[in-house]
Design a protein around this motif. Structure first.
Motif, PDB file in Angstrom:
ATOM      1  N   ALA A 109      45.687  22.019  38.720  1.00 14.95           N
ATOM      2  CA  ALA A 109      45.595  23.216  39.556  1.00 14.95           C
ATOM      3  C   ALA A 109      46.560  23.126  40.729  1.00 14.95           C
ATOM      4  O   ALA A 109      46.823  22.042  41.249  1.00 14.95           O
ATOM      5  CB  ALA A 109      44.168  23.385  40.082  1.00 14.95           C
ATOM      6  N   LEU A 111      46.522  25.020  44.265  1.00 15.29           N
ATOM      7  CA  LEU A 111      45.677  25.864  45.097  1.00 15.29           C
ATOM      8  C   LEU A 111      46.410  26.201  46.394  1.00 15.29           C
ATOM      9  O   LEU A 111      46.895  25.303  47.081  1.00 15.29           O
ATOM     10  CB  LEU A 111      44.374  25.136  45.429  1.00 15.29           C
ATOM     11  CG  LEU A 111      43.576  24.604  44.234  1.00 15.29           C
ATOM     12  CD1 LEU A 111      42.431  23.729  44.706  1.00 15.29           C
ATOM     13  CD2 LEU A 111      43.063  25.751  43.380  1.00 15.29           C
ATOM     14  N   LYS A 172      46.638  29.313  42.088  1.00 15.30           N
ATOM     15  CA  LYS A 172      45.360  29.966  42.359  1.00 15.30           C
ATOM     16  C   LYS A 172      45.283  30.216  43.861  1.00 15.30           C
ATOM     17  O   LYS A 172      45.259  29.271  44.655  1.00 15.30           O
ATOM     18  CB  LYS A 172      44.173  29.083  41.941  1.00 15.30           C
ATOM     19  CG  LYS A 172      44.227  28.608  40.503  1.00 15.30           C
ATOM     20  CD  LYS A 172      44.067  29.732  39.533  1.00 15.30           C
ATOM     21  CE  LYS A 172      44.077  29.194  38.109  1.00 15.30           C
ATOM     22  NZ  LYS A 172      44.714  30.026  37.163  1.00 15.30           N
ATOM     23  N   ILE A 174      43.495  31.150  47.224  1.00 16.55           N
ATOM     24  CA  ILE A 174      42.152  31.004  47.795  1.00 16.55           C
ATOM     25  C   ILE A 174      42.171  31.650  49.174  1.00 16.55           C
ATOM     26  O   ILE A 174      43.074  31.406  49.965  1.00 16.55           O
ATOM     27  CB  ILE A 174      41.765  29.508  47.938  1.00 16.55           C
ATOM     28  CG1 ILE A 174      41.914  28.756  46.602  1.00 16.55           C
ATOM     29  CG2 ILE A 174      40.375  29.362  48.525  1.00 16.55           C
ATOM     30  CD1 ILE A 174      40.961  29.138  45.519  1.00 16.55           C
ATOM     31  N   ALA A 190      37.863  27.938  41.049  1.00 15.74           N
ATOM     32  CA  ALA A 190      39.228  27.873  40.524  1.00 15.74           C
ATOM     33  C   ALA A 190      39.428  26.605  39.703  1.00 15.74           C
ATOM     34  O   ALA A 190      40.064  26.626  38.638  1.00 15.74           O
ATOM     35  CB  ALA A 190      40.241  27.933  41.674  1.00 15.74           C
ATOM     36  N   ALA A 194      40.295  26.158  35.730  1.00 10.09           N
ATOM     37  CA  ALA A 194      41.461  25.368  35.349  1.00 10.09           C
ATOM     38  C   ALA A 194      41.088  24.269  34.342  1.00 10.09           C
ATOM     39  O   ALA A 194      41.890  23.890  33.501  1.00 10.09           O
ATOM     40  CB  ALA A 194      42.093  24.732  36.580  1.00 10.09           C
TER      41      ALA A 194
END
Length: 196
Positions: A109, A111, A172, A174, A190, A194
């Protein structure tokens, strides 16, 4: 779980990374700490970095990525890691992808904590006022002017990195303006997606 955290100074990356470290038992990797450790350990990449630093030069992306790649192969990072503040450029992001791929790994991921820059400046002003009221000394980098410069540099350097990861569907976003618990929940959601 291999995670890259993006977000401007004061967005709450450190708070959220600490929670993920405790929850998943994975280390947060700092490029500065890794660079110093590689130099101290005398690794081949560390020796190259040391020679450059001793001449006052900036360590090139290839060496920084080499140090990161060495670090994420250590036993404590076997279950994953959190990178905060790296990659800073698209070239570093591409090199990181390649280094992971060469080891049969990938990021789980990326983020990005989205925050309103005006609110970050307000947070810094409030923190500085509270420090003065408590009789403390305000850090040199804890001023609205310095933060404004740091934010401008961050957005200039990191917007292309965000676009790079967004282009491959890995980014992703946030809402970093939410309360800490809500940000944590959004990160967990998230990461859950993932992992599927």
């Amino acid at each position: 779980m291999r995670i890259v955290f993006l977000g401007p100074p004061g967005a709450g990356k450190g708070t959220q990374a600490a929670r993920l470290m405790a929850r998943h038992g994975i280390p947060q990797l700092s490029t500065g700490d890794m660079l110093r450790a590689a130099v101290k350990a005398g690794t081949p990449v560390g020796l190259k970095a040391q020679a450059i630093m001793e001449q006052g030069g900036l360590v090139p992306d290839a060496i920084v990525v080499g140090i990161v790649a060495e670090r994420f192969m250590e036993p404590d990072a076997a279950r994953g890691f959190i990178l905060d503040g790296f990659p800073r450029t698209v070239a570093q992001a591409e090199a990181l992808d390649l280094a992971l791929e060469n080891r049969g790994l990938k990021l789980d991921a990326v983020l990005e904590l989205d925050v309103d820059p005006k609110v970050l400046v307000e947070r810094i002003e409030k923190r500085a006022a509270e420090t003065v009221a408590a009789g403390g000394t305000v850090r040199a980098d804890d001023t609205p002017d310095v933060l404004a410069r740091r934010l401008a540099t961050y957005h200039e350097q990191t917007a292309p990195v965000s676009n790079y990861y967004a282009g491959s569907g890995r980014l992703k976003a946030i809402d970093g303006m939410a309360p800490i618990g809500a940000v944590s929940d959004a990160i967990d959601a998230a990461l859950s997606v993932a992992a599927q």
